[in-house]
Structure formats: structure tokens, C-alpha cells
Design a protein around this motif. Structure first.
Motif, PDB file in Angstrom:
ATOM      1  N   THR A 269       0.837  -1.203   0.000  1.00 41.92           N
ATOM      2  CA  THR A 269       0.000   0.000   0.000  1.00 41.92           C
ATOM      3  C   THR A 269       0.868   1.248   0.000  1.00 41.92           C
ATOM      4  O   THR A 269       1.847   1.337   0.767  1.00 41.92           O
ATOM      5  CB  THR A 269      -0.911   0.017   1.234  1.00 41.92           C
ATOM      6  OG1 THR A 269      -1.698  -1.180   1.253  1.00 41.92           O
ATOM      7  CG2 THR A 269      -1.835   1.225   1.223  1.00 41.92           C
ATOM      8  N   LEU A 270       0.530   2.215  -0.862  1.00 41.20           N
ATOM      9  CA  LEU A 270       1.216   3.507  -0.840  1.00 41.20           C
ATOM     10  C   LEU A 270       0.789   4.269   0.401  1.00 41.20           C
ATOM     11  O   LEU A 270      -0.405   4.467   0.656  1.00 41.20           O
ATOM     12  CB  LEU A 270       0.868   4.305  -2.091  1.00 41.20           C
ATOM     13  CG  LEU A 270       1.357   3.735  -3.438  1.00 41.20           C
ATOM     14  CD1 LEU A 270       0.834   4.580  -4.586  1.00 41.20           C
ATOM     15  CD2 LEU A 270       2.882   3.677  -3.470  1.00 41.20           C
ATOM     16  N   VAL A 271       1.748   4.691   1.194  1.00 38.92           N
ATOM     17  CA  VAL A 271       1.455   5.360   2.463  1.00 38.92           C
ATOM     18  C   VAL A 271       0.670   6.654   2.236  1.00 38.92           C
ATOM     19  O   VAL A 271      -0.295   6.953   2.954  1.00 38.92           O
ATOM     20  CB  VAL A 271       2.762   5.652   3.225  1.00 38.92           C
ATOM     21  CG1 VAL A 271       2.488   6.474   4.471  1.00 38.92           C
ATOM     22  CG2 VAL A 271       3.478   4.343   3.583  1.00 38.92           C
ATOM     23  N   GLU A 272       1.043   7.411   1.223  1.00 42.75           N
ATOM     24  CA  GLU A 272       0.453   8.732   1.012  1.00 42.75           C
ATOM     25  C   GLU A 272      -1.007   8.668   0.573  1.00 42.75           C
ATOM     26  O   GLU A 272      -1.846   9.444   1.051  1.00 42.75           O
ATOM     27  CB  GLU A 272       1.263   9.500  -0.037  1.00 42.75           C
ATOM     28  CG  GLU A 272       0.792  10.939  -0.243  1.00 42.75           C
ATOM     29  CD  GLU A 272       1.676  11.711  -1.197  1.00 42.75           C
ATOM     30  OE1 GLU A 272       1.275  12.799  -1.619  1.00 42.75           O
ATOM     31  OE2 GLU A 272       2.775  11.205  -1.522  1.00 42.75           O
ATOM     32  N   THR A 273      -1.352   7.724  -0.295  1.00 40.22           N
ATOM     33  CA  THR A 273      -2.710   7.692  -0.855  1.00 40.22           C
ATOM     34  C   THR A 273      -3.542   6.517  -0.365  1.00 40.22           C
ATOM     35  O   THR A 273      -4.764   6.493  -0.559  1.00 40.22           O
ATOM     36  CB  THR A 273      -2.642   7.620  -2.393  1.00 40.22           C
ATOM     37  OG1 THR A 273      -2.014   6.386  -2.779  1.00 40.22           O
ATOM     38  CG2 THR A 273      -1.847   8.798  -2.946  1.00 40.22           C
TER      39      THR A 273
ATOM     40  N   GLU B  14      -3.420   3.632  -1.691  1.00 40.86           N
ATOM     41  CA  GLU B  14      -3.723   2.831  -2.871  1.00 40.86           C
ATOM     42  C   GLU B  14      -2.907   1.545  -2.865  1.00 40.86           C
ATOM     43  O   GLU B  14      -1.719   1.539  -2.529  1.00 40.86           O
ATOM     44  CB  GLU B  14      -3.410   3.639  -4.132  1.00 40.86           C
ATOM     45  CG  GLU B  14      -3.768   2.935  -5.422  1.00 40.86           C
ATOM     46  CD  GLU B  14      -3.510   3.810  -6.643  1.00 40.86           C
ATOM     47  OE1 GLU B  14      -3.768   3.348  -7.769  1.00 40.86           O
ATOM     48  OE2 GLU B  14      -3.029   4.955  -6.449  1.00 40.86           O
TER      49      GLU B  14
ATOM     50  N   VAL C  99       9.253   4.287  -6.066  1.00 42.61           N
ATOM     51  CA  VAL C  99       9.091   5.042  -4.821  1.00 42.61           C
ATOM     52  C   VAL C  99      10.130   4.586  -3.810  1.00 42.61           C
ATOM     53  O   VAL C  99      10.763   3.537  -3.967  1.00 42.61           O
ATOM     54  CB  VAL C  99       7.672   4.857  -4.243  1.00 42.61           C
ATOM     55  CG1 VAL C  99       6.614   5.374  -5.210  1.00 42.61           C
ATOM     56  CG2 VAL C  99       7.412   3.395  -3.908  1.00 42.61           C
TER      57      VAL C  99
ATOM     58  N   SER D  70      10.262   3.510   2.186  1.00 45.00           N
ATOM     59  CA  SER D  70       9.409   4.029   3.265  1.00 45.00           C
ATOM     60  C   SER D  70       8.058   4.530   2.768  1.00 45.00           C
ATOM     61  O   SER D  70       7.167   4.791   3.564  1.00 45.00           O
ATOM     62  CB  SER D  70      10.132   5.152   4.003  1.00 45.00           C
ATOM     63  OG  SER D  70      10.470   6.199   3.108  1.00 45.00           O
ATOM     64  N   ALA D  71       7.907   4.665   1.426  1.00 45.82           N
ATOM     65  CA  ALA D  71       6.661   5.186   0.868  1.00 45.82           C
ATOM     66  C   ALA D  71       5.594   4.110   0.714  1.00 45.82           C
ATOM     67  O   ALA D  71       4.468   4.405   0.303  1.00 45.82           O
ATOM     68  CB  ALA D  71       6.915   5.849  -0.482  1.00 45.82           C
TER      69      ALA D  71
ATOM     70  N   THR E  55       3.851   0.328   2.490  1.00 43.95           N
ATOM     71  CA  THR E  55       3.718  -0.481   3.690  1.00 43.95           C
ATOM     72  C   THR E  55       3.032  -1.784   3.323  1.00 43.95           C
ATOM     73  O   THR E  55       2.276  -1.843   2.349  1.00 43.95           O
ATOM     74  CB  THR E  55       2.900   0.249   4.769  1.00 43.95           C
ATOM     75  OG1 THR E  55       2.846  -0.545   5.956  1.00 43.95           O
ATOM     76  CG2 THR E  55       1.483   0.531   4.298  1.00 43.95           C
TER      77      THR E  55
END
Length: 451
Positions: free
Chosen positions: A103-107, A109, A150, A153-154, A156
Motif C-alpha cells: 500500500t502507498l502510504v500517502e494515498t 492505494e 518510490v 518508506s513510501a 507499507t
């Protein structure tokens, strides 16, 4: 890529040759061993899994890698020849991280991992995983899916147990690997990962790989497939290999799979199952090259040139009266490959048959069969019944499979029978010394690895 370069992606390391400082090849890279760390910290790269002589896999500490350049890995020349065994907490990057959904941490997604990047720390011999190459939109392979690179860390989700990981990108990395080498990799995967890779393989490719696996792995993988697909895979296997695999199954399950197979594919397998395992009939293949006496040398050579034909089966053609499928009409004799090369293309094979080589009966026991091959210096022997019909051919590789111990795939290569690396005290020191038993890399590992 030079050792001082900032990054190399792990898919580019798959199958790369490993050399010592003298330029002698010691093996090929089969995977990268990493240690995941909590808190989104970049994982440490512990070393490489290197395949050396006879598909033997050993551990090469990353601190002994002096360079990754021009499509090759250069080492200090010191290699521990004890068999690699994955430890608790270690992750095989190619085998376990590719195709994982994270999963992208920021979004928030969900994306699929296509590759990961390794970076060498400045002024050190340590490496870290710092980049992740991902594709948005799930795991389906569609051209217009967006891809991006990415930071580790970006994303998870790497620490979670993936229940349905898939294997498309892993298989793309191993696309040109020989079936025997891919089988060796599968053998070292977890049962869950083996099942995922088997599910993603094409039937023909899976059949080729199954033929190279130990019996326990064969039974496990076949049992993980739906019955209809298991029957399709058995149809794609050589009849003798399919018979060997089915003989390991309970009778009821074996009969159910045979009923699901096409009758023309099931018939030769049933015939093979009727013979004792350690006899010529139990070991033979029912699909040698069979020609009528009026076939030409040119046609025989065309049949020999078929790429999927094994070397022992291509060494000679069997001349018989119709029908030309086993069991054939009357067996006339054999024509060896070298004789085909000596005669004009228009020559009829019926005129150059070797009638001095006596065929063997299907009940010929293994010791007698071994002596027959050794006496006549041949790599395949015709099997003929009492009525003079060709039933099949026994090849030297089938004989070796029955002569070697059942666990020969686990015991081949240097270091066989030694304890697993570094298990005496359960530790690994900074330079990988916990693996123990170092030897010079240019000795036994010379010229190892294929693929």
C-alpha cells in the motif's frame, strides 16, 4: 554497473554470473537475501544465493562482493561451500517480495511490486534496499497500468503474510531459466510460494518443471491444482514421468486423474503403470522416434532436430512396420544418429538399419539394463515385446534416476551431507563468517550454473 554506482535492481541480478578476482566463474546469482527492519527502515542486504556446481546453492555474504558490473558479480574469491538454508527472519527478495501487494502510504492505494532497487552505502561494503518499482491497479498485466518508483518508506505491507501473492513478475524474471534450474528454485521455496508459482505457470512449462522436481514436491504441487488442470499438466508431461508421478498417488486419486485425461494420453500411461517400477517397461518412454523403412535419411534428421527432443532420444531412430506409434508393427532395428550423418539424404532408413543390436524385453531388471547400456556404449535401448512390437525406449537419464538415491537432488554438489551453514551457534558475524567453511572460489565452483 560499477561497484561505485548508486543502484542495481534485483531483477537484473537474476542469473548473473559470479566471478572471482582471477576471472574464474564460481556460479550464478539465484536470489538476494535481505533482513526486513521495523518502522519503514530500508532492509539490509545480507548476501546472495549463488548456484554453483550441480545446482548446489550456497550463501555469498554481501561484504564479499567487490563489484557488480557489466552484467556480472565479482567476489573476493572466498566462497563458503556449505548448502544455503534460509534462516528465520530472512527474506528472499526474488522469491518472496516480487508480486507482493503493498500500500502507498500517502494515498492508501494498493499496488503490486514489480522490482526493488539495491543501493551500496558510500564508503562501505554494505547494501540496502531503498527503492520499490510498483504498478498501480492490482496485479493484472495490462499495458496502460501506471508504474512508478518510490522510496521503501513510501509503501507499507511487506511485513504482512501475503495470502494470495501471485507470481507473474517473478516468472517474468525467470522466463529464460531452464526447467531444471527453475525446479531447483521451486524446491527451495515455501509450500505456499511453490503453489503460487505453479498456479501461474503455463501447463507445458509446469509439466517440464515437475519432471525435474523430487517426488514429494511433485505430489504436493499436483495436489494444489484443481483436478481438471492436474490432468492437463499430466497430459503435457512425458508419459513415463507422468506414470512415475501417478504411481506416488493413492489408487483412487490416480484413477480419477487418468479418467480426466484424454484417452490417447492416458493409454500409454496406463501401460507404463502395468510394469514393475525397476524394469525396462516401468522406465521406458513410449514416445521415441519411430519411422517406417521407406522414410529417408533427410526426414529422419528433421525428426532428430526437433528442439523439444531430449539428447538420448535424439541419438537414434527406431525403424518399424506400421503403425508407427507404440506399440508398433514389427520392429526392424535401429539407425544411429552418426549413421544418419554419413549417408546421403535420399537414402531409405530401411537400408541402413542396425540389426546387430538386440532389443530388450519389458521385464528386464535394472541391473541387467544398466549392463546392457554399458556393454554397447549407447544412451537408449529399444524395448520390444514377445510379438516383436516396439513398446518404447529406455534412456540413460531414466536409468540414472533409478540408480541414484531418491534424495539425490538434495545431496548433489560440494558440501553434500554437511550441516547447514552457521548453525553451531545460531549467529552470523558481520562478514558472513557464521556461515563457516570457506573455500577458494575458483576451485569446485568453476563454470557452475546455467540459465
Amino acid at each position: 554497473m560499477a561497484a561505485s554506482s548508486s543502484r542495481v535492481f534485483v531483477s537484473h541480478l537474476s542469473g548473473v554470473a559470479v566471478f572471482d578476482p582471477n576471472g574464474d566463474q564460481v556460479g550464478r546469482v539465484r536470489d538476494v537475501v535481505a533482513l526486513l527492519r521495523p518502522g519503514g527502515k530500508p532492509p539490509s542486504v545480507l548476501g546472495l544465493v549463488v548456484e554453483v556446481v550441480s545446482r548446489h546453492r550456497v550463501f555469498l555474504p554481501v561484504t564479499r562482493v567487490t563489484g557488480v558490473e557489466s552484467g556480472q558479480v565479482v567476489t573476493t574469491g572466498v566462497l563458503n561451500m556449505r548448502r544455503f538454508e534460509q534462516r528465520a527472519g530472512e527474506t528472499l527478495v526474488l522469491g518472496e517480495l516480487l508480486d507482493r501487494r503493498v500500500t502507498l502510504v500517502e494515498t492508501g492505494e494498493e499496488v503490486t511490486v514489480l522490482d526493488v532497487g539495491l543501493i551500496r552505502l558510500p564508503a562501505r561494503r554494505d547494501w540496502r534496499i531503498d527503492k520499490v518499482f510498483v504498478r498501480k491497479g492490482g496485479r493484472t498485466l495490462r499495458r496502460r497500468r501506471e508504474t512508478l518508483t518510490v522510496e521503501w518508506s513510501a509503501v507499507t505491507g511487506f511485513a504482512l503474510d501475503e495470502t494470495d501473492q501471485g507470481a507473474a513478475n517473478l516468472l517474468a524474471t525467470f522466463e529464460h531459466v531452464r526447467p531444471a534450474d527453475l525446479a531447483n528454485m521451486l524446491h527451495h521455496f515455501s509450500p505456499k510460494r511453490r503453489g503460487e508459482v505453479a498456479a501461474a505457470l503455463h501447463d507445458d512449462r509446469l509439466a517440464d518443471v515437475l519432471e525435474e522436481l523430487p517426488e514429494d514436491d511433485q505430489v504436493e504441487i499436483l495436489g494444489s491444482l484443481q483436478e481438471e488442470r492436474a490432468a492437463d499438466v499430466l497430459e503435457a508431461m512425458d508419459p513415463d514421468d507422468a506414470a512415475d508421478l501417478l504411481s506416488e498417488l493413492p489408487e483412487q486419486e490416480r484413477e480419477r486423474l487418468l479418467e480426466l485425461m484424454r484417452p490417447k494420453d492416458a493409454a500409454p500411461v496406463r501401460r507404463l503403470l502395468s510394469y514393475e517400477e525397476d524394469t525396462a517397461g516401468g522406465m521406458m518412454t513410449t514416445e521415441p522416434i519411430v519411422l517406417g523403412p521407406d522414410a529417408t535419411v533427410a526426414y529422419a534428421l528433421a525428426r532428430v532436430r526437433v528442439a523439444d527432443l531430449s539428447a538420448p532420444l535424439a541419438a537414434q531412430v527406431y525403424v518399424c512396420r506400421p503403425p508407427d506409434e507404440t506399440p508398433t508393427g514389427r520392429y526392424l532395428g535401429v539407425v544411429h544418429f552418426q549413421r544418419l550423418l554419413r549417408d546421403p539424404p535420399f537414402t531409405l532408413v530401411g537400408s541402413i538399419v542396425d540389426t546387430d543390436l538386440q532389443p530388450i524385453a519389458p521385464d528386464t531388471p535394472l541391473p541387467e539394463l544398466t549392463g546392457y547400456l554399458a556393454t554397447y556404449n549407447i544412451v537408449a535401448a529399444p524395448v520390444v515385446d514377445e510379438g516383436g512390437h516396439l513398446l518404447g525406449a529406455v534412456t540413460v537419464d531414466d536409468v540414472l534416476d533409478h540408480l541414484l538415491p531418491h534424495d539425490w537432488r538434495d545431496s548433489i554438489g560440494p558440501g553434500a551431507g554437511e550441516p547447514p551453514h552457521g548453525r553451531d551457534d545460531g549467529t552470523r558475524d558481520d562478514d558472513g563468517g557464521g556461515r563457516g567453511g570457506d573455500t577458494g572460489g575458483s576451485g569446485e565452483g568453476q563454470g557452475a550454473g546455467g540459465g
